[in-house]
Design a protein around this motif. Structure first.
Motif, PDB file in Angstrom:
ATOM      1  N   GLY A   1       0.777  -1.228   0.000  1.00 18.94           N
ATOM      2  CA  GLY A   1       0.000   0.000   0.000  1.00 18.94           C
ATOM      3  C   GLY A   1       0.810   1.280   0.000  1.00 18.94           C
ATOM      4  N   VAL A   2       2.142   1.165  -0.078  1.00 19.98           N
ATOM      5  CA  VAL A   2       2.996   2.356  -0.114  1.00 19.98           C
ATOM      6  C   VAL A   2       2.919   2.969  -1.512  1.00 19.98           C
ATOM      7  N   GLN A   3       2.571   4.251  -1.580  1.00 19.73           N
ATOM      8  CA  GLN A   3       2.409   4.917  -2.872  1.00 19.73           C
ATOM      9  C   GLN A   3       3.586   5.810  -3.243  1.00 19.73           C
ATOM     10  N   PHE A   4       4.360   6.260  -2.257  1.00 17.35           N
ATOM     11  CA  PHE A   4       5.487   7.129  -2.585  1.00 17.35           C
ATOM     12  C   PHE A   4       6.657   6.853  -1.652  1.00 17.35           C
ATOM     13  N   ALA A   5       7.830   7.274  -2.103  1.00 17.39           N
ATOM     14  CA  ALA A   5       9.047   7.090  -1.303  1.00 17.39           C
ATOM     15  C   ALA A   5      10.046   8.169  -1.664  1.00 17.39           C
ATOM     16  N   TRP A   6      10.768   8.639  -0.666  1.00 14.14           N
ATOM     17  CA  TRP A   6      11.949   9.454  -0.915  1.00 14.14           C
ATOM     18  C   TRP A   6      13.162   8.658  -0.468  1.00 14.14           C
ATOM     19  N   ILE A   7      14.196   8.702  -1.276  1.00 13.61           N
ATOM     20  CA  ILE A   7      15.359   7.821  -1.147  1.00 13.61           C
ATOM     21  C   ILE A   7      16.619   8.671  -0.999  1.00 13.61           C
ATOM     22  N   LYS A   8      17.448   8.339  -0.018  1.00 17.57           N
ATOM     23  CA  LYS A   8      18.666   9.120   0.166  1.00 17.57           C
ATOM     24  C   LYS A   8      19.573   8.967  -1.043  1.00 17.57           C
ATOM     25  N   ALA A   9      20.012  10.125  -1.561  1.00 22.48           N
ATOM     26  CA  ALA A   9      20.930  10.139  -2.695  1.00 22.48           C
ATOM     27  C   ALA A   9      22.320  10.602  -2.280  1.00 22.48           C
ATOM     28  N   THR A  10      22.388  11.764  -1.618  1.00 24.27           N
ATOM     29  CA  THR A  10      23.693  12.389  -1.399  1.00 24.27           C
ATOM     30  C   THR A  10      23.817  13.017  -0.022  1.00 24.27           C
ATOM     31  N   GLU A  11      25.066  13.371   0.300  1.00 22.31           N
ATOM     32  CA  GLU A  11      25.398  14.076   1.535  1.00 22.31           C
ATOM     33  C   GLU A  11      26.658  14.873   1.255  1.00 22.31           C
ATOM     34  N   GLY A  12      26.645  16.155   1.604  1.00 19.91           N
ATOM     35  CA  GLY A  12      27.805  16.992   1.311  1.00 19.91           C
ATOM     36  C   GLY A  12      28.011  17.136  -0.194  1.00 19.91           C
ATOM     37  N   THR A  13      29.279  17.093  -0.629  1.00 16.47           N
ATOM     38  CA  THR A  13      29.586  17.217  -2.058  1.00 16.47           C
ATOM     39  C   THR A  13      30.426  16.057  -2.582  1.00 16.47           C
ATOM     40  N   THR A  14      30.528  14.980  -1.789  1.00 16.52           N
ATOM     41  CA  THR A  14      31.341  13.847  -2.237  1.00 16.52           C
ATOM     42  C   THR A  14      30.684  12.497  -2.011  1.00 16.52           C
ATOM     43  N   TYR A  15      29.623  12.452  -1.236  1.00 19.30           N
ATOM     44  CA  TYR A  15      29.042  11.165  -0.847  1.00 19.30           C
ATOM     45  C   TYR A  15      27.747  10.890  -1.593  1.00 19.30           C
ATOM     46  N   LYS A  16      27.648   9.684  -2.170  1.00 14.30           N
ATOM     47  CA  LYS A  16      26.396   9.192  -2.746  1.00 14.30           C
ATOM     48  C   LYS A  16      26.044   7.885  -2.062  1.00 14.30           C
ATOM     49  N   ASP A  17      24.786   7.763  -1.638  1.00 15.79           N
ATOM     50  CA  ASP A  17      24.363   6.562  -0.925  1.00 15.79           C
ATOM     51  C   ASP A  17      24.567   5.336  -1.813  1.00 15.79           C
ATOM     52  N   PRO A  18      25.246   4.297  -1.291  1.00 13.54           N
ATOM     53  CA  PRO A  18      25.567   3.128  -2.122  1.00 13.54           C
ATOM     54  C   PRO A  18      24.353   2.342  -2.599  1.00 13.54           C
ATOM     55  N   ASN A  19      23.201   2.507  -1.942  1.00 14.71           N
ATOM     56  CA  ASN A  19      21.994   1.787  -2.349  1.00 14.71           C
ATOM     57  C   ASN A  19      21.050   2.641  -3.184  1.00 14.71           C
ATOM     58  N   PHE A  20      21.463   3.876  -3.462  1.00 18.17           N
ATOM     59  CA  PHE A  20      20.539   4.788  -4.135  1.00 18.17           C
ATOM     60  C   PHE A  20      20.092   4.273  -5.501  1.00 18.17           C
ATOM     61  N   ASN A  21      21.026   3.915  -6.363  1.00 18.23           N
ATOM     62  CA  ASN A  21      20.645   3.500  -7.717  1.00 18.23           C
ATOM     63  C   ASN A  21      19.674   2.325  -7.698  1.00 18.23           C
ATOM     64  N   ALA A  22      19.971   1.307  -6.884  1.00 22.26           N
ATOM     65  CA  ALA A  22      19.098   0.132  -6.810  1.00 22.26           C
ATOM     66  C   ALA A  22      17.717   0.524  -6.295  1.00 22.26           C
ATOM     67  N   ASN A  23      17.666   1.369  -5.277  1.00 22.95           N
ATOM     68  CA  ASN A  23      16.380   1.774  -4.716  1.00 22.95           C
ATOM     69  C   ASN A  23      15.579   2.644  -5.691  1.00 22.95           C
ATOM     70  N   TYR A  24      16.256   3.559  -6.343  1.00 26.25           N
ATOM     71  CA  TYR A  24      15.574   4.503  -7.229  1.00 26.25           C
ATOM     72  C   TYR A  24      14.969   3.784  -8.435  1.00 26.25           C
ATOM     73  N   VAL A  25      15.740   2.865  -9.006  1.00 19.92           N
ATOM     74  CA  VAL A  25      15.253   2.095 -10.149  1.00 19.92           C
ATOM     75  C   VAL A  25      14.188   1.087  -9.708  1.00 19.92           C
ATOM     76  N   GLY A  26      14.409   0.439  -8.557  1.00 20.60           N
ATOM     77  CA  GLY A  26      13.440  -0.534  -8.062  1.00 20.60           C
ATOM     78  C   GLY A  26      12.087   0.083  -7.786  1.00 20.60           C
ATOM     79  N   ALA A  27      12.081   1.254  -7.174  1.00 17.50           N
ATOM     80  CA  ALA A  27      10.817   1.941  -6.919  1.00 17.50           C
ATOM     81  C   ALA A  27      10.142   2.312  -8.233  1.00 17.50           C
ATOM     82  N   TYR A  28      10.897   2.826  -9.167  1.00 15.68           N
ATOM     83  CA  TYR A  28      10.370   3.229 -10.476  1.00 15.68           C
ATOM     84  C   TYR A  28       9.722   2.065 -11.202  1.00 15.68           C
ATOM     85  N   LYS A  29      10.404   0.944 -11.229  1.00 20.09           N
ATOM     86  CA  LYS A  29       9.895  -0.221 -11.957  1.00 20.09           C
ATOM     87  C   LYS A  29       8.620  -0.781 -11.337  1.00 20.09           C
TER      88      LYS A  29
END
Length: 333
Positions: free
Chosen positions: A146-174
């Motif tokens: 029943g979850v209709q939306f999600a916000w997913i951590k992408a970044t922090e500062g100017t050098t860090y990208k969450d290691p699970n972001f790509n998988a989560n972002y694409v998985g939610a989209y699909k």
């Protein structure tokens, strides 16, 4: 219904509620943004994962529980803040390791509250917010729950990208979960403009595709040694840079306590940015920061349980119908 100023949109069913700022034309077209949230090609790969031992989920049920001792339905009071904005009551001023930031971490430490509010069975448009702390997520099961939306951590500062972001972002989209990205702010590390630019090019891009929400500025923790005036400037710089990159008004995630202590209940963003408020309570609605007339998203619990996600997860509720959530996603009236 109260008269609204031109160019402002309302959340369905909430009189005078600001859904977003003035209507903006998207900078990147849908074809220019891929499901990973990168504008065009050549986005930097995610850095190696950081340890999650200190931020592992705490087990628990989604049944409503009372708030922690000392907190109230309107949120805990702020104390101990200084003119330079060095701290928010109860939150450690120790430097945060890069990559360790996640939504709600300072709210929990500030209030000691892990209360669960209304559950998905109570109706409304329900969502979650996640990061690498949730591990591998089965997005088909999340949508089925029943979850209709999600916000997913992408970044922090100017050098860090969450290691699970790509998988989560694409998985939610699909799996047709309307999703967006969030940036954990580090005003102690660099300017708002630099961090907004990094965010927009490492996950925070936007396209009008019925499935992409505008990016979020997660602003919490200490006041990072900044005065209220300096913090307002930092937030304003982030807002302008993000809008220049994406054409969208960034959503602001914060709590009443932080916004009061670190910006002086500033009203300068209320006509621009939708408010996502953290208030973990079993009350019918949250207490919002001074300076904002209404909430658009409410993070009501850190102890939610959802099929497809192991352990606890933050639960969120949208202030309106699914049609209004799609309007926020697509930047339409």
């Amino acid at each position: 219904m109260p008269r609204l100023r031109p160019g402002r949109r309302t959340v369905a069913g909430v009189a005078g509620a600001v859904l977003a700022g003035p209507l903006a034309t998207a900078a990147p077209a849908a074809a220019d943004v891929n499901p990973e949230g990168r504008a065009g090609r050549g986005a930097a790969p995610a850095p190696a994962p950081v340890s999650t031992a200190s931020g592992s989920s705490v087990s628990g049920s989604t049944a409503p529980v009372s708030t922690a001792s000392g907190s109230t339905a309107s949120g805990s009071s702020v104390s101990g803040s200084t003119a330079s904005g060095s701290s928010v009551s109860g939150f450690s001023a120790a430097p945060l390791p890069l990559g360790a930031g996640r939504m709600g971490m300072s709210y929990q430490e500030d209030t000691g509250d892990r209360a669960a509010g209304p559950l998905s069975s109570s109706g409304g448009v329900q969502g979650v917010d996640v990061s690498h702390y949730q591990g591998s997520i089965k997005w088909a099961s999340v949508r089925a729950a029943g979850v209709q939306f999600a916000w997913i951590k992408a970044t922090e500062g100017t050098t860090y990208k969450d290691p699970n972001f790509n998988a989560n972002y694409v998985g939610a989209y699909k799996n047709k979960v309307i999703r967006g990205a969030y940036h954990f702010a580090r005003p102690d590390a660099s300017g708002g403009t630099a961090q907004a630019n990094y965010f927009a090019t490492h996950g925070g891009a936007w396209s009008r595709d019925n499935l992409t929400l505008p990016g979020v500025l997660d602003i919490e923790g200490t006041c990072y040694g900044k005065s209220k005036t300096a913090m307002r400037t930092w937030i304003g710089d982030f807002y302008r840079a993000y809008k220049a990159k994406t054409g969208r008004d960034v959503v602001i995630y914060t709590s009443r306590n932080w916004w009061s202590s670190c910006t002086g209940s500033w009203g300068g963003m209320s006509a621009k940015s939708p408010l996502w408020v953290a208030h973990w309570t079993s009350a019918a609605s949250p207490t919002i920061p001074g300076g904002f007339p209404v909430w658009t998203v409410w993070q009501y619990s850190s102890t939610g349980r959802v099929g497809g996600i192991s352990g606890n997860v933050d639960r969120d509720k949208f202030n309106g119908t699914r049609a209004r959530l799609l309007a926020l996603a697509n930047n339409t009236p």
